[in-house]
Write a protein that holds these residues in place. Structure first.
Motif, PDB file in Angstrom:
ATOM      1  N   LYS A 104     -24.942 -28.490 -21.365  1.00  0.00           N
ATOM      2  CA  LYS A 104     -25.421 -29.676 -22.098  1.00  0.00           C
ATOM      3  C   LYS A 104     -24.265 -30.351 -22.835  1.00  0.00           C
ATOM      4  O   LYS A 104     -24.155 -31.568 -22.858  1.00  0.00           O
ATOM      5  CB  LYS A 104     -26.473 -29.269 -23.144  1.00  0.00           C
ATOM      6  CG  LYS A 104     -27.891 -29.246 -22.630  1.00  0.00           C
ATOM      7  CD  LYS A 104     -28.832 -29.069 -23.823  1.00  0.00           C
ATOM      8  CE  LYS A 104     -30.223 -28.707 -23.385  1.00  0.00           C
ATOM      9  NZ  LYS A 104     -31.010 -28.160 -24.531  1.00  0.00           N
ATOM     10  N   GLY A 105     -23.422 -29.525 -23.453  1.00  0.00           N
ATOM     11  CA  GLY A 105     -22.272 -30.050 -24.196  1.00  0.00           C
ATOM     12  C   GLY A 105     -21.365 -30.890 -23.310  1.00  0.00           C
ATOM     13  O   GLY A 105     -20.918 -31.975 -23.701  1.00  0.00           O
ATOM     14  N   VAL A 106     -21.106 -30.407 -22.085  1.00  0.00           N
ATOM     15  CA  VAL A 106     -20.257 -31.173 -21.158  1.00  0.00           C
ATOM     16  C   VAL A 106     -20.955 -32.479 -20.759  1.00  0.00           C
ATOM     17  O   VAL A 106     -20.343 -33.555 -20.778  1.00  0.00           O
ATOM     18  CB  VAL A 106     -19.900 -30.340 -19.903  1.00  0.00           C
ATOM     19  CG1 VAL A 106     -19.098 -31.178 -18.915  1.00  0.00           C
ATOM     20  CG2 VAL A 106     -19.129 -29.085 -20.288  1.00  0.00           C
ATOM     21  N   LEU A 107     -22.244 -32.381 -20.455  1.00  0.00           N
ATOM     22  CA  LEU A 107     -22.995 -33.584 -20.054  1.00  0.00           C
ATOM     23  C   LEU A 107     -22.972 -34.628 -21.170  1.00  0.00           C
ATOM     24  O   LEU A 107     -22.778 -35.822 -20.927  1.00  0.00           O
ATOM     25  CB  LEU A 107     -24.452 -33.221 -19.722  1.00  0.00           C
ATOM     26  CG  LEU A 107     -24.668 -32.470 -18.407  1.00  0.00           C
ATOM     27  CD1 LEU A 107     -26.095 -31.955 -18.314  1.00  0.00           C
ATOM     28  CD2 LEU A 107     -24.346 -33.340 -17.203  1.00  0.00           C
ATOM     29  N   GLU A 108     -23.130 -34.153 -22.406  1.00  0.00           N
ATOM     30  CA  GLU A 108     -23.162 -35.089 -23.527  1.00  0.00           C
ATOM     31  C   GLU A 108     -21.801 -35.737 -23.770  1.00  0.00           C
ATOM     32  O   GLU A 108     -21.709 -36.843 -24.293  1.00  0.00           O
ATOM     33  CB  GLU A 108     -23.676 -34.384 -24.793  1.00  0.00           C
ATOM     34  CG  GLU A 108     -25.195 -34.274 -24.758  1.00  0.00           C
ATOM     35  CD  GLU A 108     -25.767 -33.226 -25.706  1.00  0.00           C
ATOM     36  OE1 GLU A 108     -24.975 -32.605 -26.469  1.00  0.00           O
ATOM     37  OE2 GLU A 108     -27.000 -33.022 -25.661  1.00  0.00           O
TER      38      GLU A 108
END
Ligand SMILES: *Cc1c(COP(=O)(O)O)cnc(C)c1O
Length: 394
Positions: free
Chosen positions: A63-67
């Motif tokens: 999620k962190g990378v996507l965000e």
């Protein structure tokens, strides 16, 4: 007929004999189909989903990378995730350099090219590669040619030249095939698709000595047996032999596609800019996925867990061997286990699915067990109860 299956049959190329099962979600070591039926998963996407399903650190990391918006930036530039993944791989393996790609076959293609360029330092014709009969190295041309099983090759000749196969664990045959033009020997420390067969450590030691003597690269295909599956980070770490290079994929990304070629000092300087590349290699999302499992292997008690529950599982399988005439042999290490039957494995796999247990074969008569590495003893008990019932009814 279920519409998803019907549409799939019309839309996909005819490359897989797929079960009529549509999977939708997962938690822990359980996957759920379209109708809400749950299955204990001893396949893990074929030795891929090592952390099981819904691991919170894994989910949060992705999620962190996507965000952050940037999933991929090419290898024209550095990204922190890929650097961390390579660094963690170095720590785990005590090797030197990493090349990232997207799959097992691609990692082996990189290794084959590395081997040929390595050989050419010594002589323009030092380009022969030896691999083992019943090995599996992938489906693209180089890796398919390296695979020591005719069934994967027969419709697709001509193969890549100068790749020879000798019987697994037969040093005499191997040394007879080696000559001054041999550039590399490929091995799987535990053959996966070939039926979960362990390498003989004495054989491996002799191969290592022969490679040292004749400037031959020893390359370990750890695509299936690596990344903690055997109870060590890499299966060669069960022995006192270190390969010159190894290839990884399957569990490296816990379901996000990523492969790697990892080299030790002997061959880390072989490739130069322009020699090899992969557009997606080491992109942020796949490298971040790898970082979660690499961290777990480096820091946690995952490896100890694999050894412990793996031994427990194997001892339970040995009881089947003692009780049922149709179980000929129990093989494997850690959570890479198998039973060889006196009949096709297909029926056992189909019956297990019916009873809520997913299993996969490894050749005609072998039932393979490659569950998520986080599987518990209680879940192994459940699987064994189902298996017991199936074997007793055969
Ligand atoms: C699965 C496998 C491969 C091929 O990996 P892909 O990601 O399917 O290309 C290569 N070597 C071994 C030992 C494997 O088990």
């Amino acid at each position: 007929m279920n519409t998803t299956i019907e549409q799939g049959r019309k839309a996909f190329m005819n490359t897989y004999a797929q079960f009529p099962l549509v999977l939708k979600s997962g938690h822990g070591c359980t996957v759920t189909d379209q109708d809400g039926k749950e299955y204990l998963d001893m396949v893990a996407g074929i030795a891929v989903n090592s952390l099981g399903y819904g691991d919170s650190e894994f989910t949060e990391t992705l999620k962190g990378v996507l965000e952050g918006g940037l999933l991929h930036c090419s290898n024209l530039y550095y990204n922190e995730q890929a650097v961390l993944a390579a660094t963690q791989l170095k720590q785990l393996s005590a090797m030197e350099r990493v090349f990232f790609c997207n799959s097992g076959t691609e990692a082996n293609e990189a290794a084959l090219k590395l081997a040929r360029k390595w050989g050419k330092q010594f002589s323009p014709v030092k380009d022969e590669i030896i691999t083992m009969i019943s090995s599996f190295h992938g489906r693209t041309y180089g890796s398919m040619s390296a695979t020591g099983q005719e069934k994967y090759q027969k419709h697709f000749t001509p193969l890549v030249p100068k790749i020879l196969h000798t019987p697994f664990n037969d040093f005499e045959a191997l040394s007879a095939a080696v000559n001054e033009n041999t550039a590399a020997i490929f091995i799987e420390v535990i053959q996966g698709e070939g039926g979960i067969r362990e390498i003989d450590v004495d054989f491996l030691r002799k191969v290592r000595a022969l490679c040292d003597q004749k400037d031959i690269l020893l390359i370990a295909d750890e695509v299936q047996c690596g990344m903690g599956r055997s109870g060590k980070a890499f299966a060669w770490q069960h022995t006192d032999v270190t390969p010159d290079a190894m290839t990884l994929a399957k569990a490296l990304g816990n379901g996000v596609p990523i492969g790697a070629l990892v080299t030790s000092r002997t061959c880390s300087e072989v490739f130069e800019p322009g020699d090899h590349a992969a557009t997606f290699g080491g992109n942020l999302i796949s490298a971040a996925a790898a970082n979660v499992i690499l961290k777990r292997l480096l820091e946690g008690d995952l490896l100890a867990h694999v050894s412990e529950v793996g031994e427990y599982f194997k001892s339970r399988l040995h009881k089947f061997e003692a009780r049922y005439g149709c179980v000929l042999e129990v093989r494997g290490k850690g959570l890479m286990l198998a039973i060889e039957l006196d009949r096709p494995a297909r029926q056992v796999i189909a019956n297990a699915m019916e009873k809520g247990l997913l299993l996969v074969g490894a050749g005609e008569r072998v039932v393979r067990f490659v569950p998520p590495l986080v599987i518990t003893k209680a879940e192994i008990d459940t699987a064994c109860e189902i298996l017991d019932q199936i074997l007793s009814e055969l």
